[in-house]
Write a protein that holds these residues in place. Structure first.
Motif, PDB file in Angstrom:
ATOM      1  N   PRO A  73      -2.888  10.247  12.849  1.00  0.00           N
ATOM      2  CA  PRO A  73      -3.020   9.942  11.420  1.00  0.00           C
ATOM      3  C   PRO A  73      -2.606   8.504  11.126  1.00  0.00           C
ATOM      4  CG  PRO A  73      -1.624  11.874  11.785  1.00  0.00           C
ATOM      5  CD  PRO A  73      -1.859  11.245  13.117  1.00  0.00           C
ATOM      6  N   HIS A  74      -3.171   7.955  10.072  1.00  0.00           N
ATOM      7  CA  HIS A  74      -2.790   6.622   9.610  1.00  0.00           C
ATOM      8  C   HIS A  74      -1.349   6.686   9.103  1.00  0.00           C
ATOM      9  CE1 HIS A  74      -2.934   2.886   7.331  1.00  0.00           C
ATOM     10  NE2 HIS A  74      -3.950   2.575   8.112  1.00  0.00           N
TER      11      HIS A  74
ATOM     12  N   SER B 100      -9.214   3.381  13.926  1.00  0.00           N
ATOM     13  CA  SER B 100      -8.204   3.301  14.980  1.00  0.00           C
ATOM     14  C   SER B 100      -8.825   2.710  16.248  1.00  0.00           C
ATOM     15  CB  SER B 100      -7.676   4.698  15.285  1.00  0.00           C
ATOM     16  OG  SER B 100      -8.693   5.447  15.927  1.00  0.00           O
TER      17      SER B 100
ATOM     18  N   ASP C  85       2.651  23.794   8.823  1.00  0.00           N
ATOM     19  CA  ASP C  85       2.029  22.903   7.852  1.00  0.00           C
ATOM     20  C   ASP C  85       2.867  22.806   6.581  1.00  0.00           C
ATOM     21  OD1 ASP C  85       1.528  25.564   7.512  1.00  0.00           O
ATOM     22  OD2 ASP C  85      -0.557  25.342   6.891  1.00  0.00           O
TER      23      ASP C  85
ATOM     24  N   GLU D  71       0.820  -1.214   0.000  1.00  0.00           N
ATOM     25  CA  GLU D  71       0.000   0.000   0.000  1.00  0.00           C
ATOM     26  C   GLU D  71       0.855   1.265   0.000  1.00  0.00           C
ATOM     27  OE1 GLU D  71      -0.098  -2.666   2.050  1.00  0.00           O
ATOM     28  OE2 GLU D  71      -1.918  -2.583   3.270  1.00  0.00           O
ATOM     29  N   GLY D  72       2.131   1.126   0.289  1.00  0.00           N
ATOM     30  CA  GLY D  72       2.990   2.307   0.338  1.00  0.00           C
ATOM     31  C   GLY D  72       4.083   2.125   1.358  1.00  0.00           C
TER      32      GLY D  72
ATOM     33  N   PHE E  29       0.123   5.633   6.636  1.00  0.00           N
ATOM     34  CA  PHE E  29       0.286   5.912   5.203  1.00  0.00           C
ATOM     35  C   PHE E  29      -0.033   7.361   4.863  1.00  0.00           C
ATOM     36  CE2 PHE E  29      -0.750   1.280   4.881  1.00  0.00           C
ATOM     37  CZ  PHE E  29       0.541   0.908   4.537  1.00  0.00           C
ATOM     38  N   ASN E  30      -0.706   8.047   5.786  1.00  0.00           N
ATOM     39  CA  ASN E  30      -1.115   9.431   5.537  1.00  0.00           C
ATOM     40  C   ASN E  30      -0.394  10.401   6.452  1.00  0.00           C
ATOM     41  OD1 ASN E  30      -3.010   9.038   3.520  1.00  0.00           O
ATOM     42  ND2 ASN E  30      -4.582   8.461   5.014  1.00  0.00           N
ATOM     43  N   ARG E  31       0.922  10.352   6.429  1.00  0.00           N
ATOM     44  CA  ARG E  31       1.670  11.305   7.258  1.00  0.00           C
ATOM     45  C   ARG E  31       1.387  12.710   6.784  1.00  0.00           C
ATOM     46  NH1 ARG E  31       6.054   9.599  10.310  1.00  0.00           N
ATOM     47  NH2 ARG E  31       6.683  11.767  10.416  1.00  0.00           N
ATOM     48  N   PRO E  32       1.047  13.614   7.705  1.00  0.00           N
ATOM     49  CA  PRO E  32       0.812  14.987   7.266  1.00  0.00           C
ATOM     50  C   PRO E  32       2.130  15.632   6.838  1.00  0.00           C
ATOM     51  CG  PRO E  32       0.657  14.801   9.661  1.00  0.00           C
ATOM     52  CD  PRO E  32       0.863  13.418   9.139  1.00  0.00           C
TER      53      PRO E  32
ATOM     54  N   VAL F 117       5.771   2.915   5.002  1.00  0.00           N
ATOM     55  CA  VAL F 117       5.525   3.422   6.349  1.00  0.00           C
ATOM     56  C   VAL F 117       6.864   3.908   6.899  1.00  0.00           C
ATOM     57  CG1 VAL F 117       4.830   2.841   8.696  1.00  0.00           C
ATOM     58  CG2 VAL F 117       3.623   1.819   6.770  1.00  0.00           C
TER      59      VAL F 117
END
Ligand SMILES: Nc1ncnc2c1ncn2[C@@H]1O[C@H](COP(=O)(O)OP(=O)(O)OP(=O)(O)O)[C@@H](O)[C@H]1O
Ligand SMILES: Nc1ncnc2c1ncn2[C@@H]1O[C@H](COP(=O)(O)OP(=O)(O)OP(=O)(O)O)[C@@H](O)[C@H]1O
Ligand code: SF4
Ligand SMILES: [Mg+2]
Ligand SMILES: [Mg+2]
Lengths: 338, 334
Positions: free
Chosen positions: A287-288, B162, A311, A22-23, A290-293, A25
């Motif tokens: 955050p998940h 989660s 940001d 999926e990507g 795979f979705n690091r901000p 980590v």
């Protein structure tokens, strides 16, 4: 406490990632900290922030699809620095180091003992592997260790299987195993998370006592801030694979700098809290992986966010003093290279 | 005062210990042994104690997931009638099932991974006769909003959430049938501090909004301090202390309660918690010690304690403790 000038373990900009379908980590994304001899360093952070992976990386125990992608891990053996990141995981040198110099109490103690051999047999094997001792001597040392860790009827218990022991006794046996070769650095990964507060208090007292007796340095991993406050001299606060803040325990609890540390400390219920008052919470969710901000990993949940900074760029871990650092744009404009 | 919503009297649950090929019964695990307490409507009673002391077994007897060996579980129905759930057959229990619901410790294990949120949360509705799918969807959407989740999530599977979100789903499921009593067995023990704070706040908010009554099983005393009106402390299948939360925490009357409180690590490095550690291990409920069950570990034990079992005495109004010296003891917390 006297602090030696040279750290026993020095970790700089450590990176570990897992390549999945999926990507990618980025489980550990630029972690730096020091452990000085005879010191207890507490690593605190919520589930999934990379505490265990960091420590497994130190011991070169990362299995594919995981990989150490960068950083330095310097361990001082008899005053001589060795870069563990450059030592082959399967080499003789690394095997000798594990257990004899650096021992790990893993997060799942049940998995750490084999169910088909007695607990004692496994410890005796470990001692015989690392030191030139006969079976009789190794057994005597094991019985003595069992007494040291407060296991009653030590002679009989040495011949028990791990599944015959209660949770508290199993954890004590695990500690005996970790200490069997007199390591200089003990890594304890959540050693009291699955047990009662009463047993936890016994185990924590035991670790403190053994640390004094054997002069061991300890890296203590937990998500329990109460345990950290009672055990650590020095604290590293992690979030999403990065160090948010580090410093002496008193400063972390009484003068926290990072908004995450502050929020975390506010959200713990204490024995002094008022009944039924709402607890301050950290807004949003972790955050998940795979979705690091982008930017500061904490910025989507931060109350003090500086828009246009937090940001956009990743704050670097900025030293505020010799053993005090924080990665936050409120304290320094230093950013990671883009 | 109206009768309590639930009134447990002399509850016992013994598990037989069977040995050998023939399964001969050689003894009993006295998991719950003569436990009595009541919970008023809208109140939260905390049930605490070390692993194996009988918390879950007590909860399961009240939910009638298992048959009590002895005792009464008196329940006040919405019509104001008092019924005893303990001896009821499954058919007799059916009308009360939806009024007493459970939240589990493990937010991962308590949901069916192969069912969407709609099916997981809506299942108790279906079981209780809400056949219309449209109606169920509306109710599930309402429940998800109630616990702070977006109704659009309804068609996703649990693995996409989660730990804290899964616990919210578990709470939504427990609330589906508009229960009056919610038994929560360690609902925040598996959660991180920040997530735990969110879930605790949610439980407090829901309780105020829906006038829920909680039996809150926990081993973390700081959580109990925060959420419970009264606390019941169990040791080896028995209640050793029962009192309003403030009273227990300001002046515990049982040495075990005091030891339990001292064992909680204080999140402040300036406060040392090293002294007064409880030694030894919990005795087995299959062969408890003589006299006071706590005497082998009690620092205040006298000769009398190993001979004579203390009774649960009311020390001050509403404050009960099972220690010979409960009236005299002045156990400062730290
Ligand atoms: N074998 C693996 N394959 C893929 N991802 C992994 C693997 N091991 C760890 N990770 C990921 O790395 C990240 C860090 O995991 P780690 O186990 O270090 O967390 P932790 O801080 O120890 O959490 P906990 O408190 O739950 O033990 C997580 O996002 C995790 O999902
Ligand atoms: N089905 C069973 N058969 C036999 N013994 C049982 C059974 N269920 C529970 N017990 C025993 O009853 C005692 C009480 O168990 P219970 O699960 O109620 O404890 P608990 O207080 O909930 O503990 P924990 O904090 O570990 O969840 C324990 O000694 C346990 O081993
Ligand atoms: S009765 Fe005796 S042994 Fe039991 S708690 Fe009181 S003092 Fe301790
Ligand atoms: Mg871990
Ligand atoms: Mg239980």
């Amino acid at each position: 406490m006297t602090i030696d000038a040279e750290p026993l373990l020095r970790v700089r900009d450590l990176r570990v990632s897992f390549q999945l379908d999926e990507g990618t980590v980025r489980a550990v994304d630029g972690v730096s900290f020091d452990v000085f001899p005879r010191q207890v360093v507490g690593i605190v952070g919520e589930s999934g922030c990379g505490k265990s992976v960091t420590m497994r990386a130190v011991l070169q125990l990362i299995d594919p699809p995981g990989r150490i992608t960068g950083g330095e891990i310097t361990y001082r053996q008899n005053g001589r620095p060795i870069d563990l990141a450059r030592v082959s995981p399967r080499s003789r040198q690394m095997r000798d180091l594990r257990g004899a110099e650096v021992a790990l109490i893993p997060q799942e103690p049940m998995a750490a003992f084999s169910p088909v051999h007695t607990v004692g047999a496994q410890i005796i094997e470990a001692i015989m592997l690392h030191e030139r001792l006969g079976r009789g001597e190794a057994r005597a040392r094991t019985v003595e260790l069992f007494r040291d860790v407060g296991i009653s009827m030590a002679e009989q218990r040495v011949d028990a299987y791990s599944w015959q022991l209660s949770g508290g006794l199993r954890q004590r046996a695990m500690i005996a195993m970790a200490l069997s070769c007199r390591p200089r650095l003990l890594i304890a990964d959540e050693p009291t998370t699955a047990i009662d507060v009463t047993t936890q208090a016994q185990i924590l007292a035991l670790l403190r006592e053994l640390q004094q007796k054997y002069d061991t340095a300890i890296i203590f991993i937990t998500h329990d801030l109460g345990v950290i406050a009672q055990m650590a001299n020095y604290v590293v606060v992690m979030y999403l694979g990065r160090v948010m803040e580090e410093g002496p325990v008193d400063e972390i609890f009484h003068a926290p700098k990072h908004p995450y540390t502050r929020a975390l400390l506010r959200s713990i219920p204490s024995l002094q809290t008022e009944t039924r008052a709402a607890l301050p919470v950290i807004a949003g969710t972790l955050p998940h992986p795979f979705n690091r901000p982008p930017g500061c990993p904490f910025h989507p949940r931060c109350e003090d966010i500086r828009r246009g900074y937090c940001d956009v760029a990743v704050p670097a871990l900025h030293a505020l003093g010799p053993r005090r650092a924080v990665s936050c744009f409120l304290h320094s404009d230093a950013a990671e290279p883009a | 005062m109206t009768a309590p919503l639930i009134d447990v009297r002399g509850l016992r649950k013994f598990f037989p210990i069977a040995k050998g090929m023939l399964g001969r019964i050689t003894g009993h695990v006295r998991a719950v042994d003569d436990v009595s307490f009541s919970v008023q409507e809208g109140e939260t009673l905390g049930l605490v104690g070390e692993s194996g002391c009988g918390k879950t077994t007590t909860a399961r007897c009240i939910l009638r997931a298992i048959d009590p060996t002895d005792g009464q579980v008196l329940y006040r129905t919405s019509g104001g009638k008092i019924v005893d759930l303990a001896p009821m057959s499954p058919a007799e229990l059916a009308p009360f099932r939806k009024e007493i619901q459970m939240i589990f410790q493990d937010p991962f294990g308590s949901l069916n991974p192969r069912m969407t949120l709609f099916d997981n949360v809506g299942e108790p509705l279906l079981v209780n006769g809400m056949r219309n799918r449209r109606e169920r969807m509306d109710r599930v959407a309402e429940l998800l909003r109630l616990v702070g989740l977006r109704p659009e999530f309804m068609h996703r599977f649990p693995h996409a959430f989660s730990g804290g979100q899964r616990q919210r789903i578990g709470i939504a499921r427990a609330l589906a049938t508009s229960p009056r009593l919610v038994v929560a067995d360690e609902p925040v023990s598996a959660l991180d501090v920040s997530v735990q704070a969110q879930v605790l706040n949610l439980l407090l908010e829901l309780q105020a909004r829906l006038r829920l009554t909680f039996l809150f099983v926990a081993h973390d005393l700081s959580v109990v301090r925060h959420i419970c009106d009264r606390v019941a402390v169990m040791y080896v299948g028995r209640l050793v202390e029962l009192a309003p939360t403030d009273a227990v925490f300001s002046r515990p009357r049982h040495p075990y309660t005091a030891a339990l409180m001292r064992a909680v690590p204080v999140p402040d490095p300036r406060v040392s918690g090293a002294d007064g550690i409880l030694k030894g291990e919990v005795p087995s409920p299959a062969s408890p010690p003589s006299g006071c069950y706590f005497h082998p570990r009690c620092t205040l034990a006298q000769e009398r304690c190993q001979r004579e079992a203390p009774a649960l005495q009311e020390v001050t109004p509403g404050h009960f403790a099972r220690c010979h010296f409960a009236a005299e003891l002045d156990l400062a917390m730290r």
